[in-house]
Design a protein around this motif. Structure first.
Motif: not given
Length: 324
Positions: A100-107, A69-80
């Motif tokens: 984990q998508l609800q809290h990271q979708a916008q980022a 599950e990629p969203l378990l990797r901390r700081g994934l939006p920064a990598l993206a």
């Protein structure tokens, strides 16, 4: 452009950022499994960026972040954000189980991820609990709503129909996708590891005739990403159905992808063992030219086809180890 010894262009790299997952889907990771890769062997974001930049220089244009599950990797939006800014990266997408998508979708959208695949095998909470080992349905539905609000369009729902488990839920899933404007993709279970080898998947080629009649679908010429799905759509264009059929109608002759695992291993095929280790080169400080040469060498190892039919017990690694 990268091409293998069978003349196939390799323009798609799937990148696993972790082999860990917060679910234990019955066709993927066994309950109680502890054999995950040690964190010191994970590629850093700098190392992943180097590899993806090298692939992009060699002509690869499509990249997908996966897991586990990629969203378990901390700081994934920064990598993206780093990856989407690289020259030659034309398409950056993500596959997630949605918890984990609800809290990271916008980022993620702000970082340049434009396409999402979300795994969801049923709309019945008890069925999701049975397949995934967790009461995660509400989290996934909330994540999908957040993704739409963040600006993602053409969101794909990935469903793995299992005989006697959720194969009766396909019509309800179609109705849900029509209501919310999602694309439904049905995926045949693959015999990877003990979990996949015991999964009783549905023959989707046989199921297709029933679905096309029931919902008035016709074959579509749409190109919806770089993967192997074939698509059908309703007459009014309000619904699109995709099928991924590695078992009943394989697509090896047109395979355009390889996979990078979190430990820096390039896997050439889900159904074979050919691989190439990039981590030792990266940590020895190899030059960009040496890295590109290694990638070309790796592509030469890509086999002609998988052996899921003739040798279904051959691949003992789990899907999460390979990378989505």
């Amino acid at each position: 452009m990268l091409s293998d010894r069978f003349g196939r262009t390799i323009d798609y790299l799937r990148v696993s950022v972790t082999d860990r997952c917060d679910l234990r889907c019955s066709y993927c990771i066994p309950k109680g499994f502890k054999g995950f890769e040690e964190p010191e062997n994970w590629l850093s974001f700098d190392e992943m960026t180097r590899v993806i930049a090298a692939f992009a220089r060699l002509g690869t244009r499509r990249f997908r972040l996966t897991g586990g599950e990629p969203l378990l990797r901390r700081g994934l939006p920064a990598l993206a954000a780093r990856l989407s800014a690289l020259p030659g990266v034309d398409d950056l997408s993500l596959t997630t189980n949605g918890t984990q998508l609800q809290h990271q979708a916008q980022a993620l959208h702000d970082a340049g991820v434009r396409r999402l695949n979300v795994s969801l095998d049923s709309l019945r909470a008890e069925c999701v609990q049975s397949i995934c080992g967790s009461d995660s349905l509400d989290k996934v539905l909330d994540g999908l709503a957040a993704a739409r609000h963040a600006g993602f369009s053409a969101i794909k729902i990935n469903m793995v129909p299992l005989l006697g488990v959720n194969d009766g839920d396909i019509e309800a899933m179609i109705a849900y996708c029509i209501e919310h404007g999602f694309i439904l993709r049905l995926i045949e279970a693959m015999p990877m590891g003990s979990t996949g080898q015991h999964a009783q998947g549905l023959d989707l080629t046989r199921k297709l005739d029933e679905l096309t009649r029931r919902f008035g679908l016709h074959a579509s010429c749409k190109t919806l990403g770089g993967g192997p799905a074939r698509y059908w759509e309703s007459r009014d264009g309000s619904f699109t159905l995709g099928l991924i059929t590695p078992m009943s109608q394989h697509f090896c002759a047109s395979c355009n992808r390889v996979r990078l695992s979190v430990d820096g291993t390039l896997y050439m095929c889900l159904g074979q063992e050919e691989r190439f280790e990039l981590r030792p080169l990266l940590r020895a400080g190899c030059s960009d030219a040496r890295l590109e040469a290694a990638i070309r060498d790796a592509i030469e190892l890509k086999p002609e086809k998988h052996d899921f039919i003739t040798q279904p017990s051959r691949v003992v690694r789990f899907m999460s180890m390979t990378g989505g």
